[in-house]
Design an enzyme around this catalytic site. Structure first.
Site, PDB file in Angstrom:
ATOM      1  N   GLU A  92      -2.329  15.457  -0.102  1.00 41.26           N
ATOM      2  CA  GLU A  92      -1.968  16.302   1.025  1.00 41.26           C
ATOM      3  C   GLU A  92      -0.458  16.305   1.245  1.00 41.26           C
ATOM      4  OE1 GLU A  92      -5.909  16.453   3.797  1.00 41.26           O
ATOM      5  OE2 GLU A  92      -4.499  14.825   4.225  1.00 41.26           O
ATOM      6  N   CYS A 102       6.633  16.531   4.468  1.00 38.51           N
ATOM      7  CA  CYS A 102       6.160  15.195   4.124  1.00 38.51           C
ATOM      8  C   CYS A 102       5.362  15.293   2.828  1.00 38.51           C
ATOM      9  CB  CYS A 102       5.291  14.665   5.260  1.00 38.51           C
ATOM     10  SG  CYS A 102       4.577  13.047   4.948  1.00 38.51           S
ATOM     11  N   CYS A 146      -4.086   5.025  -2.056  1.00 41.07           N
ATOM     12  CA  CYS A 146      -3.089   3.987  -1.784  1.00 41.07           C
ATOM     13  C   CYS A 146      -3.725   2.628  -2.018  1.00 41.07           C
ATOM     14  CB  CYS A 146      -2.598   4.103  -0.336  1.00 41.07           C
ATOM     15  SG  CYS A 146      -1.180   3.049   0.049  1.00 41.07           S
ATOM     16  N   CYS A 189      -3.049  -0.854   4.669  1.00 42.13           N
ATOM     17  CA  CYS A 189      -2.557  -1.083   6.029  1.00 42.13           C
ATOM     18  C   CYS A 189      -3.678  -0.732   7.004  1.00 42.13           C
ATOM     19  CB  CYS A 189      -1.317  -0.239   6.293  1.00 42.13           C
ATOM     20  SG  CYS A 189       0.068  -0.649   5.203  1.00 42.13           S
ATOM     21  N   CYS A 210      -3.911   2.660   9.049  1.00 38.54           N
ATOM     22  CA  CYS A 210      -3.619   3.891   8.309  1.00 38.54           C
ATOM     23  C   CYS A 210      -4.875   4.436   7.638  1.00 38.54           C
ATOM     24  CB  CYS A 210      -2.540   3.613   7.268  1.00 38.54           C
ATOM     25  SG  CYS A 210      -2.084   5.053   6.276  1.00 38.54           S
ATOM     26  N   CYS A 265       0.968  11.167  11.571  1.00 38.08           N
ATOM     27  CA  CYS A 265       1.289   9.922  10.896  1.00 38.08           C
ATOM     28  C   CYS A 265       0.059   9.033  10.759  1.00 38.08           C
ATOM     29  CB  CYS A 265       2.371   9.197  11.691  1.00 38.08           C
ATOM     30  SG  CYS A 265       2.792   7.585  11.043  1.00 38.08           S
TER      31      CYS A 265
END
Length: 405
Positions: A112, A126, A133, A137, A140, A362
């Site tokens: 994305e 962004c 990933c 985290c 997230c 975010c």
């Protein structure tokens, strides 16, 4: 109301059998022309400069548009290369103007990209550097998706090109540009893909093409300490650190890479980042989690931790996503935290959430391969509405050189 943008011919995928010229560095473009026998080595630089302008300044998607290139060479190029973009699976428009693109680079390889208007000089894009990933985290959404693979430099660059297609930003101009800043913090950890990120920055920064300056590009890392100085030496880009805690015990929980590279090592690497100054400050991102990291004591500890580092602290109200175990800090608490940091002489803008209604804010990015049910999306939108403050006094939009996700 959230709007899904109409898909046009630009959404058609590039033919899998042909390599694309869009996304190559200048040296790669020269080499491709020579290796395919299309251009004599003595003329490769001149021909590459011609094609470079068409690809990155004019953004053409057809060889027929290259009017100063002979028809014979255009036909030969078309037999060996493509100018088509990767497939746009979905484009969404938030009620605040944020745009999110789900891009398919290959079967099962989706990432994305998010455009946020009103950021930096005009707007920020962004971009993702990986599909999925590995960092996990805990706050997230992207961290809940397993890593598929690194994105190539070409795949990173074409994210910029797709957004510019959609925004009508060709040819490149210094006037009325909508994308003026690039932030490397969509999906993935950029420093685990530094070679491709570095090549992408080289292409995006070239003044004969897309022409976005290196100081308007920010690379955000969760703390891959051995690569931080190398990033600065190779790219001269701005640095952002996904911090979120001021002590190792809490950061081990929130950002597990801290177990490998604890805060003392991270701060030493940051202090060694090339060319740090008041005009080239490090951005520290700090997501505000209710009852977790938002106390006045932690604000004071943050000030102590950053002593001597030219810094800006972005305070990020937590953006909810299905299954997350956190809540956003109360607005009064965020403002108290910001005031303490401000009094110590650090800029600490409170980031206004953008694109929450399309999961573009975010920490919310996650590819379409694990899309939520409509009922879950509705719950998220309600949670976002409840978390939004009644007043936006003393808040700021994303600042220049900040990352978004």
């Amino acid at each position: 109301m959230t709007t899904t943008l109409d898909l046009s011919a630009a959404a058609r995928p590039a033919p899998a059998s042909l390599p694309s010229l869009a996304g190559l560095t200048f040296e790669q473009l020269k080499a491709a022309l020579v290796e395919t026998g299309l251009v004599d080595e003595r003329k490769a630089k001149m021909r590459a400069e011609q094609l470079w302008r068409w690809v990155y300044h004019y953004g053409v998607t057809s060889f027929d548009e290259m009017t100063n290139v002979s028809k014979a060479l255009r036909n030969a190029l078309e037999e060996r290369f493509t100018m088509a973009r990767p497939q746009i699976v979905e484009r969404q428009l938030s009620n605040d103007g944020t745009r999110k693109y789900l891009i398919r680079f290959a079967p099962g390889v989706e990432a994305e990209t998010v455009f946020i208007p009103g950021v930096g000089r005009s707007g920020a894009l962004c971009v993702s550097s990986q599909v999925g990933c590995t960092l996990n985290c805990t706050f997230c959404h992207t961290g809940t998706q397993k890593l598929v693979r690194n994105l190539t430099a070409a795949e990173i660059i074409t994210q910029v090109m797709i957004a510019r297609d959609d925004l009508g930003e060709w040819p490149t101009s210094n006037e009325d540009r909508q994308i003026t800043n690039i932030v490397f913090m969509g999906m993935g950890e950029p420093l685990y893909n530094l070679d491709h990120v570095s090549d992408a920055i080289e292409v995006i920064a070239d003044s004969h093409g897309i022409s976005i300056g290196r100081r308007r590009m920010t690379v955000s890392t969760s703390g891959v300490v051995p690569k931080i100085v190398e990033l600065g030496e190779r790219t001269r880009a701005m640095l952002a650190i996904s911090l979120h805690a001021t002590n190792d015990a809490l950061r081990d929980e929130l950002v597990p890479i801290n177990k490998r590279y604890p805060l003392a090592e991270l701060m030493d690497a940051i202090r060694a980042y090339p060319d740090l100054s008041n005009s080239k400050r490090v951005t520290f991102e700090y997501v505000m989690l209710k009852g977790v990291n938002d106390s006045p004591a932690e604000a004071r500890e943050l000030v102590r931790l950053l002593k001597g580092i030219p810094s800006k602290i972005n305070l990020i109200p937590f953006n909810p996503w299905p299954g997350s175990g956190y809540e956003c800090s109360d607005w009064d608490q965020i403002e108290t935290f910001a005031e303490i940091v401000n009094r110590a002489g650090y800029a600490s803008p409170i980031r206004t959430p953008r694109g929450r209604d399309i999961l573009a804010a975010c920490g919310q990015l996650k590819s379409d391969s694990e899309k939520m049910r409509a009922s879950e999306r509705l719950k998220l939108e309600r949670a976002a509405q409840e978390a939004s403050p009644d007043s936006t006094a003393n808040t700021h939009l994303y600042g220049e050189g900040t990352n978004l996700a």
